[in-house]
Design an enzyme around this catalytic site. Structure first.
Site, mmCIF file in Angstrom:
data_model
loop_
_atom_site.group_PDB
_atom_site.id
_atom_site.type_symbol
_atom_site.label_atom_id
_atom_site.label_comp_id
_atom_site.label_asym_id
_atom_site.label_seq_id
_atom_site.Cartn_x
_atom_site.Cartn_y
_atom_site.Cartn_z
ATOM 1 N N HIS A 135 -24.394 -11.825 30.776
ATOM 2 C CA HIS A 135 -25.530 -12.696 31.101
ATOM 3 C C HIS A 135 -25.949 -12.510 32.565
ATOM 4 C CE1 HIS A 135 -27.572 -16.712 29.773
ATOM 5 N NE2 HIS A 135 -28.382 -15.972 30.520
ATOM 6 N N ARG B 173 -31.420 -16.101 24.473
ATOM 7 C CA ARG B 173 -30.296 -17.008 24.293
ATOM 8 C C ARG B 173 -29.355 -16.428 23.247
ATOM 9 N NH1 ARG B 173 -31.561 -18.445 28.468
ATOM 10 N NH2 ARG B 173 -32.185 -20.518 29.220
ATOM 11 N N GLU C 219 -20.424 -17.947 25.078
ATOM 12 C CA GLU C 219 -20.330 -17.314 26.393
ATOM 13 C C GLU C 219 -19.293 -18.054 27.232
ATOM 14 O OE1 GLU C 219 -24.052 -16.974 28.445
ATOM 15 O OE2 GLU C 219 -24.933 -15.690 26.907
ATOM 16 N N ILE D 195 -40.899 -12.930 30.187
ATOM 17 C CA ILE D 195 -39.981 -11.801 30.001
ATOM 18 C C ILE D 195 -40.476 -10.875 28.902
ATOM 19 C CG2 ILE D 195 -37.649 -11.179 29.274
ATOM 20 C CD1 ILE D 195 -36.758 -13.869 30.616
#
Length: 315
Positions: free
Chosen positions: A276, A227, A257, A146
């Site tokens: 997310h 994260r 979350e 990523i």
């Protein structure tokens, strides 16, 4: 004959693909939600993210291929026997998440969050000076799939790119500088964008705390798609309200979350919060990439070429 349990959302074309690779195998299909302890106990190969707690009784299991890039939950003590092979889907998510991070970056630069708010109020009002990726400095924390994809895109748009990774190796052409985390605090004041795609570890927990958030350049932006616990969200809220360093943030992940409805970060100035959703299978190509990694690894595993398998994770 190997028994293969698949809990990924396979369509018929995906089943045909893997069954052609494992011609002599027995295939069982389920889902993460519907899979039973018995399904897991009988499996020698599992393709997909079964609930980790079910793996304690997986006595026949030889290999599990995750459909996620992250593998933290499967590396915890007592989840997998040491002899079970673990592979991830790292490399499948870079396209979707990096483009999501780029979209968040551009939204912050162009104040799209403010204009969306104005539209909701039917308010025709310019929001003043904007910024540009061109001639900026981007600090990318984490250079996995990523981070690399995001860095390539920022470099192509004219940003000076600085990467932080565990070990400094040969510098890729899309990075202008390469550092380790030891240099983080001296690099933060230089960056217009701090983009994070880090795993959840003891070393990354609250990496961006109040002290480091205040070290960031005035007018800079924070983007996190790794994260949520890598950023202290309470400290971030306070720093955004004080307005002494950060001009805004874009978060695809938070701690906790889901972010509670009464958390003050929802109302912090220039905070873009996503549920997310940059990764997952929202982009169809992501799942196709997961399936291709899975098929390649299945062929190599059945042929006894374990050393050639992709994304082997130590646990």
């Amino acid at each position: 004959m190997k028994t293969i349990l698949i809990v990924m959302p396979f369509q018929e074309k995906h089943r045909t693909y893997v069954e052609a690779i494992g011609k002599d195998c027995r295939f069982c299909y389920s889902s993460r939600e519907a899979v039973t302890p018995e399904d897991v106990r009988n499996a020698e190969i599992i393709l997909g993210n079964v609930p980790p707690h079910l793996l304690a009784d997986a006595e026949k299991l030889e290999w599990i291929q995750l459909n996620s890039a992250g593998s933290d939950a499967y590396c915890a003590p007592g989840i997998l026997r040491p002899d079970v092979l673990l592979t991830s889907a790292s490399g499948a998510y870079g396209l979707a998440v990096a483009e999501g991070m780029l979209a968040m970056t551009m939204a912050l630069c162009r104040k799209m969050d403010l204009y969306a708010g104005n539209q909701a109020k039917k308010l025709w009002q310019a929001e003043g000076e904007i910024s540009s990726v061109w001639n900026s400095t981007s600090l990318i924390l984490g250079l996995g799939d990523i981070g690399q994809e995001y860095a390539r895109r920022m470099k192509a748009l004219g940003s000076y790119t600085i990467g932080i990774r565990r070990n400094v190796s040969e510098k890729p052409d899309y990075m202008d500088e390469l550092h380790t985390m030891d240099d983080l605090e001296k690099l933060l004041p230089r960056a217009d964008f701090v983009a994070m795609s880090l795993p959840s570890t003891s070393e990354t927990h609250h990496l961006m705390d109040e002290k480091r958030l205040l070290m960031m350049k005035k007018g800079s932006y924070l983007i996190n798609a790794g994260r949520g616990d890598a950023v202290d969200c309470d400290a971030l809220n306070q720093v955004l309200h004080r307005g002494v360093s950060l001009a805004g943030c874009a978060l695809d992940v938070t701690e906790p979350e889901p972010l509670p409805a009464d958390h003050p970060l929802w109302d912090a100035p220039r905070a873009i919060i996503m549920p997310h959703c940059a990764g997952g299978f929202h982009l169809p190509e992501t799942f196709e990439r997961v399936v291709r990694i899975t098929g390649e690894n299945l062929g190599k595993f059945l042929a006894g070429d374990r050393e050639k398998m992709r994304n082997v994770v130590s646990h």
